[in-house]
Design a protein around this motif. Structure first.
Motif, mmCIF file in Angstrom:
data_model
loop_
_atom_site.group_PDB
_atom_site.id
_atom_site.type_symbol
_atom_site.label_atom_id
_atom_site.label_comp_id
_atom_site.label_asym_id
_atom_site.label_seq_id
_atom_site.Cartn_x
_atom_site.Cartn_y
_atom_site.Cartn_z
ATOM 1 N N PRO A 1 -13.230 -4.979 -1.813
ATOM 2 C CA PRO A 1 -11.892 -4.477 -2.178
ATOM 3 C C PRO A 1 -11.947 -3.092 -2.820
ATOM 4 O O PRO A 1 -11.064 -2.259 -2.568
ATOM 5 C CB PRO A 1 -11.370 -5.532 -3.167
ATOM 6 C CG PRO A 1 -12.117 -6.786 -2.816
ATOM 7 C CD PRO A 1 -13.478 -6.320 -2.407
ATOM 8 N N ALA A 2 -12.971 -2.832 -3.645
ATOM 9 C CA ALA A 2 -13.118 -1.515 -4.261
ATOM 10 C C ALA A 2 -13.429 -0.464 -3.194
ATOM 11 O O ALA A 2 -12.886 0.650 -3.225
ATOM 12 C CB ALA A 2 -14.218 -1.544 -5.323
ATOM 13 N N PHE A 3 -14.318 -0.811 -2.257
ATOM 14 C CA PHE A 3 -14.609 0.092 -1.138
ATOM 15 C C PHE A 3 -13.315 0.456 -0.404
ATOM 16 O O PHE A 3 -13.038 1.632 -0.123
ATOM 17 C CB PHE A 3 -15.573 -0.578 -0.154
ATOM 18 C CG PHE A 3 -17.021 -0.355 -0.449
ATOM 19 C CD1 PHE A 3 -17.659 0.813 -0.055
ATOM 20 C CD2 PHE A 3 -17.764 -1.314 -1.106
ATOM 21 C CE1 PHE A 3 -18.995 1.023 -0.319
ATOM 22 C CE2 PHE A 3 -19.098 -1.125 -1.377
ATOM 23 C CZ PHE A 3 -19.723 0.047 -0.977
ATOM 24 N N LEU A 4 -12.520 -0.564 -0.084
ATOM 25 C CA LEU A 4 -11.298 -0.354 0.680
ATOM 26 C C LEU A 4 -10.297 0.492 -0.097
ATOM 27 O O LEU A 4 -9.660 1.398 0.464
ATOM 28 C CB LEU A 4 -10.680 -1.704 1.042
ATOM 29 C CG LEU A 4 -9.415 -1.664 1.912
ATOM 30 C CD1 LEU A 4 -9.712 -1.002 3.243
ATOM 31 C CD2 LEU A 4 -8.875 -3.079 2.119
ATOM 32 N N ALA A 5 -10.168 0.214 -1.405
ATOM 33 C CA ALA A 5 -9.211 0.958 -2.224
ATOM 34 C C ALA A 5 -9.584 2.440 -2.297
ATOM 35 O O ALA A 5 -8.723 3.313 -2.141
ATOM 36 C CB ALA A 5 -9.149 0.356 -3.625
ATOM 37 N N VAL A 6 -10.856 2.725 -2.530
ATOM 38 C CA VAL A 6 -11.302 4.116 -2.611
ATOM 39 C C VAL A 6 -11.135 4.811 -1.258
ATOM 40 O O VAL A 6 -10.709 5.971 -1.184
ATOM 41 C CB VAL A 6 -12.773 4.187 -3.078
ATOM 42 C CG1 VAL A 6 -13.312 5.614 -3.000
ATOM 43 C CG2 VAL A 6 -12.905 3.665 -4.502
ATOM 44 N N PHE A 7 -11.445 4.090 -0.195
ATOM 45 C CA PHE A 7 -11.342 4.679 1.148
ATOM 46 C C PHE A 7 -9.893 5.005 1.495
ATOM 47 O O PHE A 7 -9.593 6.111 1.978
ATOM 48 C CB PHE A 7 -11.933 3.709 2.171
ATOM 49 C CG PHE A 7 -11.949 4.250 3.574
ATOM 50 C CD1 PHE A 7 -12.956 5.104 3.987
ATOM 51 C CD2 PHE A 7 -10.958 3.907 4.480
ATOM 52 C CE1 PHE A 7 -12.974 5.620 5.268
ATOM 53 C CE2 PHE A 7 -10.963 4.411 5.767
ATOM 54 C CZ PHE A 7 -11.982 5.275 6.158
ATOM 55 N N VAL A 8 -8.988 4.058 1.260
ATOM 56 C CA VAL A 8 -7.576 4.270 1.597
ATOM 57 C C VAL A 8 -6.993 5.393 0.753
ATOM 58 O O VAL A 8 -6.273 6.275 1.257
ATOM 59 C CB VAL A 8 -6.778 2.970 1.403
ATOM 60 C CG1 VAL A 8 -5.279 3.239 1.542
ATOM 61 C CG2 VAL A 8 -7.218 1.925 2.419
ATOM 62 N N ARG A 9 -7.299 5.374 -0.559
ATOM 63 C CA ARG A 9 -6.799 6.431 -1.439
ATOM 64 C C ARG A 9 -7.326 7.797 -0.993
ATOM 65 O O ARG A 9 -6.584 8.785 -0.972
ATOM 66 C CB ARG A 9 -7.247 6.146 -2.873
ATOM 67 C CG ARG A 9 -6.918 7.228 -3.886
ATOM 68 C CD ARG A 9 -5.445 7.457 -4.029
ATOM 69 N NE ARG A 9 -5.148 8.339 -5.136
ATOM 70 C CZ ARG A 9 -4.002 8.974 -5.305
ATOM 71 N NH1 ARG A 9 -3.036 8.804 -4.420
ATOM 72 N NH2 ARG A 9 -3.800 9.767 -6.341
ATOM 73 N N GLY A 10 -8.582 7.860 -0.627
ATOM 74 C CA GLY A 10 -9.161 9.114 -0.148
ATOM 75 C C GLY A 10 -8.522 9.583 1.143
ATOM 76 O O GLY A 10 -8.286 10.784 1.328
ATOM 77 N N LYS A 11 -8.229 8.641 2.047
ATOM 78 C CA LYS A 11 -7.581 9.006 3.306
ATOM 79 C C LYS A 11 -6.184 9.573 3.086
ATOM 80 O O LYS A 11 -5.773 10.540 3.736
ATOM 81 C CB LYS A 11 -7.510 7.777 4.226
ATOM 82 C CG LYS A 11 -8.726 7.564 5.096
ATOM 83 C CD LYS A 11 -8.873 8.687 6.102
ATOM 84 C CE LYS A 11 -10.027 8.467 7.046
ATOM 85 N NZ LYS A 11 -10.215 9.620 7.972
ATOM 86 N N LEU A 12 -5.438 8.966 2.149
ATOM 87 C CA LEU A 12 -4.093 9.451 1.854
ATOM 88 C C LEU A 12 -4.138 10.865 1.283
ATOM 89 O O LEU A 12 -3.344 11.731 1.658
ATOM 90 C CB LEU A 12 -3.395 8.495 0.882
ATOM 91 C CG LEU A 12 -3.059 7.101 1.431
ATOM 92 C CD1 LEU A 12 -2.480 6.223 0.339
ATOM 93 C CD2 LEU A 12 -2.079 7.209 2.593
ATOM 94 N N LEU A 13 -5.071 11.082 0.358
ATOM 95 C CA LEU A 13 -5.220 12.428 -0.207
ATOM 96 C C LEU A 13 -5.663 13.425 0.862
ATOM 97 O O LEU A 13 -5.219 14.568 0.890
ATOM 98 C CB LEU A 13 -6.241 12.402 -1.353
ATOM 99 C CG LEU A 13 -5.718 11.965 -2.718
ATOM 100 C CD1 LEU A 13 -6.874 11.872 -3.710
ATOM 101 C CD2 LEU A 13 -4.660 12.925 -3.232
#
Length: 300
Positions: free
Chosen positions: A52-64
């Motif tokens: 879940p942490a991997f996914l959260a960081v990845f999604v947040r990074g993609k949005l930015l």
């Protein structure tokens, strides 16, 4: 014997004996076999638990990345020297975006250490270990003396042996002595001891136990101590940059020239000279048509 094992004390002794035998086998084969197996299995478990942490960081990074127009990938590589003094590429979440909107997010990733989550993949692949010697950059590894090269017989790790005795005054000579001792005495109980001290220090909130080794590079420490001069420092840095560039070509190949353009890409505008030539040609055709019409009317 069967009657003995049916008693509570007989069963207890049997379990204790089996456990002691299993621990003895682990301790004997830890350095050569079981340490790597443990790293492999533990990294799989950690990646599953922290997904879940991997996914959260990845999604947040993609949005930015979409908002700021950052063209680079979310994962970047760190090049350092690993076991047997071989250059290795480690993976981290990118924290060097130049966009102002991403500065706070990048600072948060560094402060929490979440940018290091991809290290678990490197442990899985055998480049890192959970407990091991300190990672050295290409430049620092080139300056390691022959007497300290024995440290390269062990993999670099998340947790350094300095977790046991390190403090704010720890310097590089002390770190090399600690790494050499670990490389020679790697074992199950030593790893458990290092992990225990590391966990206690983190629970207490202690941070500065790596001393100067976390504040400056080995090359900078040697330069300040006068053991190398500026010329040697610059030469080592230049060689390290050249080696890193070669590694980037290997691990980060450029997009081939014949790659297809993405859909919706605008066609390049025609050069002005071409447009002018086409206009002149059309004008010539029009003039020729008018001349033919006049000839036909004259003959009529």
């Amino acid at each position: 014997m069967g009657e003995f094992l049916r008693t509570w004390y007989g069963l207890t002794l049997f379990i204790v004996f089996d456990a002691a035998a299993a621990i003895a086998v682990l301790a004997i084969g830890w350095r050569w076999v079981f340490k790597r197996i443990f790293d492999f299995l533990a990294s799989v478990v950690c990646m599953a638990v922290l997904s879940p942490a991997f996914l959260a960081v990845f999604v947040r990074g993609k949005l930015l990345q979409r908002r700021t127009g950052e063209p680079r990938t979310l994962i970047s590589r760190e090049y350092c020297v690993g076991k047997k003094a071989k250059a290795i590429a480690l993976h981290v979440f990118r924290t060097d975006s130049g966009a102002e909107e991403a500065e706070k997010y990048n600072a948060w990733l560094k402060r929490t250490g979440l940018y290091k989550l991809p290290y678990l993949f490197d442990v899985f692949c055998g480049r890192l270990s959970f407990v091991g010697v300190k990672r050295l950059s290409l430049a620092d590894a080139a300056l390691v003396s022959e007497a300290d090269e024995g440290r390269f017989s062990a993999r670099p790790g998340f947790i350094n042996p300095l977790a046991v005795r390190g403090d704010e005054d720890t310097d590089y000579p002390e770190m090399f002595r600690s790494d050499l001792f670990y490389a020679r005495k790697t074992g199950l109980f030593l790893d458990l001891k290092i992990f225990f001290f590391w966990a206690v220090r983190n629970i207490r909130g202690e941070r500065g136990w790596m001393g100067e080794t976390s504040e400056k590079s080995y090359a900078e420490a040697l330069l300040e101590a006068g053991e190398i001069d500026r010329t040697d420092f610059d030469a080592v840095a230049e060689n390290a940059r050249a080696e890193e560039e070669e590694l980037r070509k290997k691990y980060e190949p450029e997009e081939p020239e014949g790659a297809e353009e993405p859909e919706g890409a605008e066609e390049p505008e025609a050069p002005k000279e071409t447009e002018e030539a086409e206009g002149a040609e059309e004008s010539g055709r029009d003039d020729g048509a008018e001349a033919r019409d006049e000839d036909e009317r004259g003959s009529a």
